[in-house]
Design a protein around this motif. Sequence first.
Motif, PDB file in Angstrom:
ATOM      1  N   GLU A   1      34.030  39.166  77.517  1.00 20.54           N
ATOM      2  CA  GLU A   1      32.610  39.303  77.151  1.00 20.54           C
ATOM      3  C   GLU A   1      32.299  38.143  76.215  1.00 20.54           C
ATOM      4  OE1 GLU A   1      30.471  41.313  78.295  1.00 20.54           O
ATOM      5  OE2 GLU A   1      31.552  43.108  78.964  1.00 20.54           O
ATOM      6  N   ARG A   2      31.268  37.391  76.539  1.00 17.67           N
ATOM      7  CA  ARG A   2      30.934  36.255  75.664  1.00 17.67           C
ATOM      8  C   ARG A   2      30.071  36.761  74.508  1.00 17.67           C
ATOM      9  NH1 ARG A   2      32.245  31.201  76.232  1.00 17.67           N
ATOM     10  NH2 ARG A   2      31.308  29.784  74.731  1.00 17.67           N
ATOM     11  N   PRO A   3      30.536  36.616  73.269  1.00 15.26           N
ATOM     12  CA  PRO A   3      29.746  37.086  72.119  1.00 15.26           C
ATOM     13  C   PRO A   3      28.401  36.362  72.030  1.00 15.26           C
ATOM     14  CG  PRO A   3      32.018  36.600  71.485  1.00 15.26           C
ATOM     15  CD  PRO A   3      31.840  36.060  72.860  1.00 15.26           C
ATOM     16  N   ASP A   4      27.442  37.035  71.422  1.00 17.78           N
ATOM     17  CA  ASP A   4      26.128  36.427  71.202  1.00 17.78           C
ATOM     18  C   ASP A   4      26.039  35.755  69.834  1.00 17.78           C
ATOM     19  OD1 ASP A   4      24.809  37.182  73.676  1.00 17.78           O
ATOM     20  OD2 ASP A   4      25.002  39.234  72.961  1.00 17.78           O
ATOM     21  N   GLY A   5      27.069  35.906  69.030  1.00 14.65           N
ATOM     22  CA  GLY A   5      27.092  35.256  67.729  1.00 14.65           C
ATOM     23  C   GLY A   5      28.450  35.435  67.089  1.00 14.65           C
ATOM     24  N   GLY A   6      28.752  34.579  66.119  1.00 15.24           N
ATOM     25  CA  GLY A   6      30.029  34.664  65.408  1.00 15.24           C
ATOM     26  C   GLY A   6      31.072  33.736  65.998  1.00 15.24           C
ATOM     27  N   GLN A   7      32.300  33.910  65.529  1.00 18.93           N
ATOM     28  CA  GLN A   7      33.403  33.042  65.952  1.00 18.93           C
ATOM     29  C   GLN A   7      34.642  33.872  66.277  1.00 18.93           C
ATOM     30  OE1 GLN A   7      33.333  30.638  62.223  1.00 18.93           O
ATOM     31  NE2 GLN A   7      33.443  28.871  63.590  1.00 18.93           N
ATOM     32  N   VAL A   8      35.394  33.402  67.275  1.00 24.12           N
ATOM     33  CA  VAL A   8      36.739  33.910  67.537  1.00 24.12           C
ATOM     34  C   VAL A   8      37.662  32.699  67.462  1.00 24.12           C
ATOM     35  CG1 VAL A   8      38.276  35.081  69.149  1.00 24.12           C
ATOM     36  CG2 VAL A   8      35.868  35.709  69.079  1.00 24.12           C
ATOM     37  N   ILE A   9      38.442  32.625  66.385  1.00 24.40           N
ATOM     38  CA  ILE A   9      39.322  31.471  66.175  1.00 24.40           C
ATOM     39  C   ILE A   9      40.752  31.906  66.490  1.00 24.40           C
ATOM     40  CG2 ILE A   9      40.191  29.820  64.479  1.00 24.40           C
ATOM     41  CD1 ILE A   9      37.367  30.204  63.087  1.00 24.40           C
ATOM     42  N   PHE A  10      41.327  31.294  67.519  1.00 20.25           N
ATOM     43  CA  PHE A  10      42.677  31.643  67.994  1.00 20.25           C
ATOM     44  C   PHE A  10      43.564  30.430  67.802  1.00 20.25           C
ATOM     45  CE2 PHE A  10      45.543  32.164  71.886  1.00 20.25           C
ATOM     46  CZ  PHE A  10      46.425  32.996  71.222  1.00 20.25           C
ATOM     47  N   GLU A  11      44.569  30.606  66.939  1.00 19.90           N
ATOM     48  CA  GLU A  11      45.506  29.523  66.627  1.00 19.90           C
ATOM     49  C   GLU A  11      44.760  28.242  66.231  1.00 19.90           C
ATOM     50  OE1 GLU A  11      48.005  29.423  70.140  1.00 19.90           O
ATOM     51  OE2 GLU A  11      49.398  30.811  69.185  1.00 19.90           O
ATOM     52  N   GLY A  12      43.723  28.425  65.427  1.00 19.92           N
ATOM     53  CA  GLY A  12      42.997  27.275  64.872  1.00 19.92           C
ATOM     54  C   GLY A  12      41.864  26.745  65.724  1.00 19.92           C
ATOM     55  N   ASP A  13      41.723  27.217  66.961  1.00 21.13           N
ATOM     56  CA  ASP A  13      40.662  26.736  67.851  1.00 21.13           C
ATOM     57  C   ASP A  13      39.567  27.795  67.995  1.00 21.13           C
ATOM     58  OD1 ASP A  13      41.803  24.238  68.476  1.00 21.13           O
ATOM     59  OD2 ASP A  13      43.136  25.184  69.948  1.00 21.13           O
ATOM     60  N   ASP A  14      38.314  27.373  67.889  1.00 26.55           N
ATOM     61  CA  ASP A  14      37.190  28.273  68.058  1.00 26.55           C
ATOM     62  C   ASP A  14      36.919  28.456  69.556  1.00 26.55           C
ATOM     63  OD1 ASP A  14      34.869  29.737  68.044  1.00 26.55           O
ATOM     64  OD2 ASP A  14      33.722  28.343  66.797  1.00 26.55           O
ATOM     65  N   LEU A  15      37.175  29.650  70.072  1.00 28.21           N
ATOM     66  CA  LEU A  15      37.029  29.887  71.508  1.00 28.21           C
ATOM     67  C   LEU A  15      35.576  29.820  71.969  1.00 28.21           C
ATOM     68  CD1 LEU A  15      39.644  32.712  72.246  1.00 28.21           C
ATOM     69  CD2 LEU A  15      39.958  30.243  72.071  1.00 28.21           C
ATOM     70  N   MET A  16      34.654  29.869  71.019  1.00 24.90           N
ATOM     71  CA  MET A  16      33.233  29.760  71.369  1.00 24.90           C
ATOM     72  C   MET A  16      32.816  28.300  71.608  1.00 24.90           C
ATOM     73  SD  MET A  16      31.831  32.860  71.187  1.00 24.90           S
ATOM     74  CE  MET A  16      30.142  32.826  70.558  1.00 24.90           C
ATOM     75  N   ASP A  17      33.666  27.365  71.216  1.00 24.52           N
ATOM     76  CA  ASP A  17      33.374  25.942  71.402  1.00 24.52           C
ATOM     77  C   ASP A  17      33.402  25.623  72.896  1.00 24.52           C
ATOM     78  OD1 ASP A  17      33.427  23.177  71.641  1.00 24.52           O
ATOM     79  OD2 ASP A  17      34.688  22.888  69.870  1.00 24.52           O
ATOM     80  N   LYS A  18      32.306  25.091  73.412  1.00 23.25           N
ATOM     81  CA  LYS A  18      32.236  24.880  74.869  1.00 23.25           C
ATOM     82  C   LYS A  18      33.192  23.782  75.356  1.00 23.25           C
ATOM     83  CE  LYS A  18      27.930  22.126  74.681  1.00 23.25           C
ATOM     84  NZ  LYS A  18      27.549  22.342  73.284  1.00 23.25           N
ATOM     85  N   HIS A  19      33.782  23.025  74.441  1.00 22.65           N
ATOM     86  CA  HIS A  19      34.737  21.977  74.848  1.00 22.65           C
ATOM     87  C   HIS A  19      36.174  22.494  74.935  1.00 22.65           C
ATOM     88  CE1 HIS A  19      31.462  19.185  74.411  1.00 22.65           C
ATOM     89  NE2 HIS A  19      31.307  19.501  73.132  1.00 22.65           N
ATOM     90  N   ILE A  20      36.369  23.752  74.542  1.00 23.30           N
ATOM     91  CA  ILE A  20      37.711  24.354  74.564  1.00 23.30           C
ATOM     92  C   ILE A  20      38.123  24.667  76.005  1.00 23.30           C
ATOM     93  CG2 ILE A  20      38.833  26.599  74.098  1.00 23.30           C
ATOM     94  CD1 ILE A  20      39.076  24.879  71.742  1.00 23.30           C
ATOM     95  N   ASN A  21      39.410  24.462  76.312  1.00 24.43           N
ATOM     96  CA  ASN A  21      39.949  24.912  77.608  1.00 24.43           C
ATOM     97  C   ASN A  21      40.266  26.401  77.480  1.00 24.43           C
ATOM     98  OD1 ASN A  21      41.465  25.574  79.857  1.00 24.43           O
ATOM     99  ND2 ASN A  21      42.510  23.599  79.945  1.00 24.43           N
ATOM    100  N   LEU A  22      39.274  27.221  77.831  1.00 24.07           N
ATOM    101  CA  LEU A  22      39.371  28.661  77.611  1.00 24.07           C
ATOM    102  C   LEU A  22      40.496  29.289  78.437  1.00 24.07           C
ATOM    103  CD1 LEU A  22      38.170  31.011  76.078  1.00 24.07           C
ATOM    104  CD2 LEU A  22      36.435  31.230  77.866  1.00 24.07           C
ATOM    105  N   ASN A  23      40.662  28.830  79.676  1.00 23.79           N
ATOM    106  CA  ASN A  23      41.701  29.410  80.529  1.00 23.79           C
ATOM    107  C   ASN A  23      43.095  29.200  79.949  1.00 23.79           C
ATOM    108  OD1 ASN A  23      40.028  30.536  82.437  1.00 23.79           O
ATOM    109  ND2 ASN A  23      39.860  28.647  83.619  1.00 23.79           N
ATOM    110  N   GLN A  24      43.285  28.038  79.323  1.00 25.06           N
ATOM    111  CA  GLN A  24      44.578  27.759  78.690  1.00 25.06           C
ATOM    112  C   GLN A  24      44.861  28.764  77.581  1.00 25.06           C
ATOM    113  OE1 GLN A  24      44.717  23.779  77.112  1.00 25.06           O
ATOM    114  NE2 GLN A  24      46.792  23.458  77.823  1.00 25.06           N
ATOM    115  N   HIS A  25      43.842  29.091  76.789  1.00 27.88           N
ATOM    116  CA  HIS A  25      44.012  30.058  75.703  1.00 27.88           C
ATOM    117  C   HIS A  25      44.182  31.477  76.249  1.00 27.88           C
ATOM    118  CE1 HIS A  25      43.548  27.550  72.167  1.00 27.88           C
ATOM    119  NE2 HIS A  25      42.620  26.878  72.799  1.00 27.88           N
ATOM    120  N   ARG A  26      43.449  31.778  77.325  1.00 30.16           N
ATOM    121  CA  ARG A  26      43.558  33.125  77.903  1.00 30.16           C
ATOM    122  C   ARG A  26      44.969  33.398  78.411  1.00 30.16           C
ATOM    123  NH1 ARG A  26      37.963  33.060  81.046  1.00 30.16           N
ATOM    124  NH2 ARG A  26      36.658  34.198  79.566  1.00 30.16           N
TER     125      ARG A  26
END
Length: 240
Positions: A51-76
């Motif tokens: 579920e994509r949050p509408d606000g706030g941050q989820v920081i996993f191992e130092g990376d903000d997963l809400m950042d659109k430049h993040i490789n989300l699949n790699q973190h998942r």
Amino acid sequence: MISVKNLKKVFDGNEALKGVSVEINKGDVMCVIGPSGSGKSTFLRCLNLLERPDGGQVIFEGDDLMDKHINLNQHRQKMGMVFQQFNLFPHMTVLENLTCAPMMLKKIDKAAAEKTAMDYLQRVGLADRAGSYPNQLSGGQKQRIAIVRALCMEPEVMLFDEPTSALDPEMVGEVLDVMKKLAEQGMTMVVVTHEMGFAREVGNRVLFMDNGLIIEEGTPEQIFEHPKSERLQSFLSKVL
């Protein structure tokens, strides 16, 4: 390991999460309890952005997963997820269910993927079912296979969304036993659960959620023996 800051989620104008903040540390077994509709599952699904949050941050191992430049699949891939429903592929054997993601996503060769899968099946007492199809398994066996499927990706965190709620009562224990062993081995786990005995015995931290907020957070002893808020006291009086 995971830092959640002011997490918000809205469905059809209703706030499911109203600014949830929590730190999840390596090795934590965090159990999330609360009434139906309190935001527990939404919170869990926001941790890996199912579920994509509408606000706030989820920081996993130092990376903000809400950042659109993040490789989300790699973190998942580092976050295993187990749902209420087992979601096994019905046309594949147990072994094929367990090896398809490591081979496709992590490019692990078939022999290595099968060895890992068989090792985990052995651990959960289901090595003899490797060639079976999901429709030949009981609910408890399917859920243990679903847990093993997540583990075959060698995740760093395991997320469980009410993993026993679809099971017959006599099958609940066999699934909770697998989860207890994982906790003993130091796996970081976030578990949305109605199983208060599990939360009390296995969790090292318990969150009580209601109405999209964390009302109380503490050790199992603090939450179950010394609840502070009237809302938690009322909830425990009904479920214990």
